[in-house]
Design a protein around this motif. Structure first.
Motif, PDB file in Angstrom:
ATOM      1  N   TYR B  91       0.846  -1.201   0.000  1.00  0.00           N
ATOM      2  CA  TYR B  91       0.000   0.000   0.000  1.00  0.00           C
ATOM      3  C   TYR B  91       0.876   1.244   0.000  1.00  0.00           C
ATOM      4  N   ASP B  92       0.249   2.379  -0.349  1.00  0.00           N
ATOM      5  CA  ASP B  92       0.912   3.683  -0.295  1.00  0.00           C
ATOM      6  C   ASP B  92       0.682   4.333   1.055  1.00  0.00           C
ATOM      7  N   SER B  93       1.704   5.012   1.578  1.00  0.00           N
ATOM      8  CA  SER B  93       1.469   5.926   2.691  1.00  0.00           C
ATOM      9  C   SER B  93       0.526   7.022   2.200  1.00  0.00           C
ATOM     10  N   THR B  94      -0.177   7.668   3.127  1.00  0.00           N
ATOM     11  CA  THR B  94      -1.130   8.707   2.720  1.00  0.00           C
ATOM     12  C   THR B  94      -0.431   9.857   1.997  1.00  0.00           C
ATOM     13  N   VAL B  95       0.770  10.233   2.464  1.00  0.00           N
ATOM     14  CA  VAL B  95       1.497  11.329   1.802  1.00  0.00           C
ATOM     15  C   VAL B  95       1.776  10.968   0.343  1.00  0.00           C
ATOM     16  N   VAL B  96       2.256   9.751   0.110  1.00  0.00           N
ATOM     17  CA  VAL B  96       2.550   9.327  -1.260  1.00  0.00           C
ATOM     18  C   VAL B  96       1.257   9.255  -2.084  1.00  0.00           C
ATOM     19  N   ALA B  97       0.192   8.713  -1.468  1.00  0.00           N
ATOM     20  CA  ALA B  97      -1.077   8.597  -2.188  1.00  0.00           C
ATOM     21  C   ALA B  97      -1.604   9.976  -2.588  1.00  0.00           C
ATOM     22  N   LYS B  98      -1.453  10.948  -1.694  1.00  0.00           N
ATOM     23  CA  LYS B  98      -1.953  12.296  -1.989  1.00  0.00           C
ATOM     24  C   LYS B  98      -1.130  12.953  -3.093  1.00  0.00           C
ATOM     25  N   LEU B  99       0.199  12.764  -3.024  1.00  0.00           N
ATOM     26  CA  LEU B  99       1.058  13.337  -4.074  1.00  0.00           C
ATOM     27  C   LEU B  99       0.755  12.667  -5.419  1.00  0.00           C
ATOM     28  N   ARG B 100       0.536  11.362  -5.358  1.00  0.00           N
ATOM     29  CA  ARG B 100       0.195  10.627  -6.576  1.00  0.00           C
ATOM     30  C   ARG B 100      -1.114  11.165  -7.165  1.00  0.00           C
ATOM     31  N   ALA B 101      -2.106  11.344  -6.295  1.00  0.00           N
ATOM     32  CA  ALA B 101      -3.409  11.833  -6.752  1.00  0.00           C
ATOM     33  C   ALA B 101      -3.308  13.248  -7.315  1.00  0.00           C
ATOM     34  N   ALA B 102      -2.329  14.020  -6.791  1.00  0.00           N
ATOM     35  CA  ALA B 102      -2.165  15.404  -7.269  1.00  0.00           C
ATOM     36  C   ALA B 102      -1.360  15.459  -8.562  1.00  0.00           C
ATOM     37  N   GLY B 103      -0.869  14.311  -9.019  1.00  0.00           N
ATOM     38  CA  GLY B 103      -0.165  14.300 -10.300  1.00  0.00           C
ATOM     39  C   GLY B 103       1.340  14.417 -10.212  1.00  0.00           C
ATOM     40  N   ALA B 104       1.933  14.033  -9.072  1.00  0.00           N
ATOM     41  CA  ALA B 104       3.401  14.022  -8.976  1.00  0.00           C
ATOM     42  C   ALA B 104       3.939  12.732  -9.580  1.00  0.00           C
ATOM     43  N   SER B 105       5.142  12.794 -10.153  1.00  0.00           N
ATOM     44  CA  SER B 105       5.845  11.596 -10.612  1.00  0.00           C
ATOM     45  C   SER B 105       6.978  11.315  -9.625  1.00  0.00           C
ATOM     46  N   PHE B 106       7.280  10.037  -9.414  1.00  0.00           N
ATOM     47  CA  PHE B 106       8.248   9.694  -8.367  1.00  0.00           C
ATOM     48  C   PHE B 106       9.600   9.295  -8.966  1.00  0.00           C
ATOM     49  N   ILE B 107      10.659   9.962  -8.479  1.00  0.00           N
ATOM     50  CA  ILE B 107      12.008   9.689  -9.004  1.00  0.00           C
ATOM     51  C   ILE B 107      12.655   8.514  -8.295  1.00  0.00           C
ATOM     52  N   GLY B 108      12.482   8.457  -6.972  1.00  0.00           N
ATOM     53  CA  GLY B 108      13.143   7.386  -6.227  1.00  0.00           C
ATOM     54  C   GLY B 108      13.008   7.592  -4.740  1.00  0.00           C
ATOM     55  N   LYS B 109      13.586   6.627  -3.986  1.00  0.00           N
ATOM     56  CA  LYS B 109      13.553   6.682  -2.529  1.00  0.00           C
ATOM     57  C   LYS B 109      14.889   7.228  -2.031  1.00  0.00           C
ATOM     58  N   THR B 110      14.822   8.181  -1.113  1.00  0.00           N
ATOM     59  CA  THR B 110      16.065   8.803  -0.658  1.00  0.00           C
ATOM     60  C   THR B 110      16.596   8.158   0.618  1.00  0.00           C
ATOM     61  N   ASN B 111      17.908   8.194   0.718  1.00  0.00           N
ATOM     62  CA  ASN B 111      18.653   7.683   1.863  1.00  0.00           C
ATOM     63  C   ASN B 111      18.306   8.497   3.113  1.00  0.00           C
ATOM     64  N   MET B 112      18.570   7.947   4.250  1.00  0.00           N
ATOM     65  CA  MET B 112      18.212   8.588   5.516  1.00  0.00           C
ATOM     66  C   MET B 112      18.956   7.889   6.645  1.00  0.00           C
ATOM     67  N   ASP B 113      18.927   8.473   7.845  1.00  0.00           N
ATOM     68  CA  ASP B 113      19.395   7.730   9.003  1.00  0.00           C
ATOM     69  C   ASP B 113      18.412   6.601   9.266  1.00  0.00           C
ATOM     70  N   GLU B 114      18.961   5.442   9.613  1.00  0.00           N
ATOM     71  CA  GLU B 114      18.122   4.261   9.848  1.00  0.00           C
ATOM     72  C   GLU B 114      16.953   4.590  10.788  1.00  0.00           C
ATOM     73  N   PHE B 115      15.755   4.293  10.340  1.00  0.00           N
ATOM     74  CA  PHE B 115      14.522   4.583  11.095  1.00  0.00           C
ATOM     75  C   PHE B 115      14.453   6.038  11.564  1.00  0.00           C
ATOM     76  N   ALA B 116      15.092   6.921  10.814  1.00  0.00           N
ATOM     77  CA  ALA B 116      15.056   8.371  11.066  1.00  0.00           C
ATOM     78  C   ALA B 116      15.780   8.770  12.351  1.00  0.00           C
ATOM     79  N   MET B 117      16.682   7.906  12.822  1.00  0.00           N
ATOM     80  CA  MET B 117      17.396   8.201  14.056  1.00  0.00           C
ATOM     81  C   MET B 117      18.800   8.697  13.750  1.00  0.00           C
ATOM     82  N   GLY B 118      18.952  10.026  13.795  1.00  0.00           N
ATOM     83  CA  GLY B 118      20.273  10.588  13.572  1.00  0.00           C
ATOM     84  C   GLY B 118      20.188  12.011  13.093  1.00  0.00           C
ATOM     85  N   SER B 119      21.320  12.711  13.191  1.00  0.00           N
ATOM     86  CA  SER B 119      21.386  14.110  12.800  1.00  0.00           C
ATOM     87  C   SER B 119      22.472  14.332  11.761  1.00  0.00           C
ATOM     88  N   SER B 120      22.940  13.251  11.130  1.00  0.00           N
ATOM     89  CA  SER B 120      24.048  13.405  10.184  1.00  0.00           C
ATOM     90  C   SER B 120      23.918  12.495   8.964  1.00  0.00           C
TER      91      SER B 120
END
Lengths: 116, 487
Positions: B91-120
């Motif tokens: 399934y899509d997260s709501t944010v992705v579903a809303k962007l999709r419904a608004a006509g956005a195209s998706f380039i890719g998934k971006t890197n991040m700190d694991e589970f969003a834990m980190g400041s660098s």
């Protein structure tokens, strides 16, 4: 281990009237890792003991505040009993729900035997 | 032509496509090529199917990069963790579903700190992201891949998520605009949960108009997230001309001790610019702000330790190969699957919630949070906005703080109080520092690094916040970055 935790709490109460105790032992770390179902190597356990002591030592200054009569905040936005209409909507199919499982058996999630 | 495409903001690209000056597929291919050639490890995956949104949507097919924390149907989503290897959400997260419904195209998934834990962004299981302003430095975190992608011009804009500063701090360190909406403005459904009482999705963009455009399309009440409320009014394109009559409060007990001199200098200059645009600077007390970091580093790990209990090798992700029973499978799967920082937070949270320590740590932290919420309420009775630097320092060197978690946590000094209060805040480019961080630099200086200004508003005052930010942006002679350097 339970008695150790109790002992630490009692020492904490005796020392400061509160239960903050930033000195974390290797045994504490092993106990908490067990609670968290997290296998740590010996090196990780030693590092974790140092890191947790450092962070818990820092947060101890919260104890300067007298907050006995203050209500805790779990969420900042006031919402009470958010209900949605009780409507039947399509959800995931069983196949979809199982598609990501590491192991499936008889239409369910398969796991190693508990207690062995 | 390609340099012209690169210069278009997302909002400008929407207009250009609608006017027929550019085609959606041309823009999409342009960015997908750039993302595929990315040099900063910003992406965990780049779309291989060239799925361009159907024509006619309000976002006209303009491409966007999505932080790997958001579930996307049919696209591997790992929150930059090994433990979610192979997880393909149905399934899509709501944010992705809303962007999709608004006509956005998706380039890719971006890197991040694991589970969003980190400041660098050094805590990704798939390697650190590098800062396009200076590849020897961090881009900030946890939305570091999103920020690096926008800064390097491999995406015109990107989604981020912010728990204690994870949109604002990387935006500041990469010279971008990052908006953390009011808690509850945007649905958290399908965002892999870190700390549920704090997590919010928001835009990372080149300018304020783009931040407003994305917020317009992602906010809203959602039946799948009972804590979502949406915004009380439509998000409109910011158009304010000045800051007349608006009061900007500086928290009086701010501890400048850990703040780089150049960050303070840029902040002082920002205050002058606010005054020149008609705003008034006042001092106000936020007596408990100094305790926010402590409360945060109990509350967020406590919630994380509960949320991450679901990563257990049963329903999704990878499972360790063990010969023993269920408990051994859990412990080994989690021991092998989580990285060091995630383990640290799980341990910290489990400890703070454990019998005998709950009241002293978690209970006390929640009470401190009450005092912080009260501080903010009182502050907004005397001012319209609260301003601080976004980050105590410019982008630091890769590896500089990885050995000392506490030093890393202190990067969140200015962003965390706002997260605990649940109010919206934006980070804006405010100035530049010389590469050694010793002095303010003029635009165009070789090796200069960006410094951000954080503006926070009362709950649900996003339109007012975006208007003020828009005026500040116009007054600031620094509106470009690596994406305009050309490559």
């Amino acid at each position: 281990m339970f008695y150790k935790v109790v002992a630490l709490v009692l020492i904490g109460v005796w020392v400061g009237g509160r239960t903050l105790c930033a000195v974390i032992s290797g045994e504490d770390v092993a106990y908490v890792a067990r609670l968290a179902r997290l296998r740590l190597t010996e090196d990780e356990q030693a590092q974790m003991t140092r890191d947790l002591s450092s962070v818990l030592g820092y947060v101890e200054h919260m104890d300067e505040l007298s907050l006995e009569d203050v209500q805790p905040t779990a969420r900042v936005v006031d919402l009470v009993n958010e209900l949605r209409p009780d409507e039947v909507k399509p959800g995931l199919t069983k196949d979809q729900a199982l598609a990501n499982a590491p192991e499936v058996a008889d239409g369910g999630f398969a796991v190693p035997a508990a207690g062995s | 032509m390609s340099q012209d495409l690169l210069k278009l903001s997302a909002a400008q690209a929407v207009s250009a496509i609608q006017a027929g000056d550019v085609s959606a597929s041309e823009l999409y291919d342009f960015y997908r090529r750039r993302a595929s050639a990315d040099e900063f490890n910003s992406y965990l995956s780049v779309d291989s199917d060239s799925t361009i949104a159907p024509a006619g949507g309000e976002l006209a097919g303009v491409p966007i990069a999505i932080k790997d924390l958001f579930c996307m149907e049919g696209v591997e989503t790992r929150a930059a963790s090994k433990i979610l290897n192979g997880y393909v959400p149905p399934y899509d997260s709501t944010v992705v579903a809303k962007l999709r419904a608004a006509g956005a195209s998706f380039i890719g998934k971006t890197n991040m700190d694991e589970f969003a834990m980190g400041s660098s962004n050094e805590n990704s299981a798939f390697g650190a992201v590098r800062n396009p302003w200076d590849p020897t430095r961090v881009p900030g975190g946890s939305s570091g891949g999103s920020a690096a992608a926008v800064a390097a011009g491999t995406a015109p804009w990107a989604t981020g998520t912010d728990t204690g500063g994870s949109i604002r701090q990387p935006a500041a360190l990469c010279g971008l605009v990052g908006l953390k909406p009011t808690y509850g403005a945007v649905s958290r459904f399908g965002m892999i949960a870190f700390a549920s009482s704090l997590d919010q999705a928001g835009p990372i963009t080149r300018d304020v108009a783009d931040a407003a455009l994305m917020l317009k399309h992602i906010h809203g009440k959602d039946a799948s997230d009972s804590t979502s409320i949406g915004l009380p009014e439509d998000v409109v394109a910011p158009s304010a001309e000045n800051l007349n009559g608006l009061k900007f409060g500086i928290p009086a007990p701010l501890d400048w001790g850990g703040v780089q001199t150049v960050v303070k200098a840029v902040f002082d200059a920002s205050c002058k610019r606010i005054e020149a645009a008609g705003g008034e600077i006042v001092e106000l007390p936020l007596p408990h702000a100094d305790y926010a970091l402590s409360a945060y580093y109990i509350i967020a790990p406590a919630e994380a330790s509960a949320n991450l209990a679901r990563m257990d090798g049963v329903r999704f992700g990878q499972r360790a190969d063990v010969s023993g029973g269920l408990t051994e499978m859990y412990e080994t799967t989690r021991g092998e699957g989580f990285g060091p920082e995630v383990k640290r937070r799980i341990m910290l949270g489990t400890y703070a919630l454990s019998s005998g320590y709950y009241d002293a740590y978690y209970g006390q932290a929640q009470k401190v949070r009450t005092k912080i919420v009260e501080d903010f309420k009182a502050a907004y009775e005397t001012c319209d906005f609260i301003i601080t630097p976004t980050s105590p320092s410019v982008a630091f060197g890769l590896g500089e703080k990885t050995d000392d978690p506490l030093q890393m946590y202190l990067s969140d000094y200015f962003t965390v109080p706002i997260s605990l209060a649940g109010v919206p805040a934006i980070s804006l480019p405010a100035g530049l520092a010389t590469s050694d961080g010793s002095a303010v630099a003029e635009p165009g200086t070789e090796g200069a690094l960006p410094v951000g200004l954080q503006i926070a508003a009362p709950h649900f005052a996003e339109n007012k916040l975006l208007d003020a930010a828009h005026v500040f942006e116009r007054e600031t002679d620094f509106a470009d970055g690596p994406w305009t350097w050309g490559s």
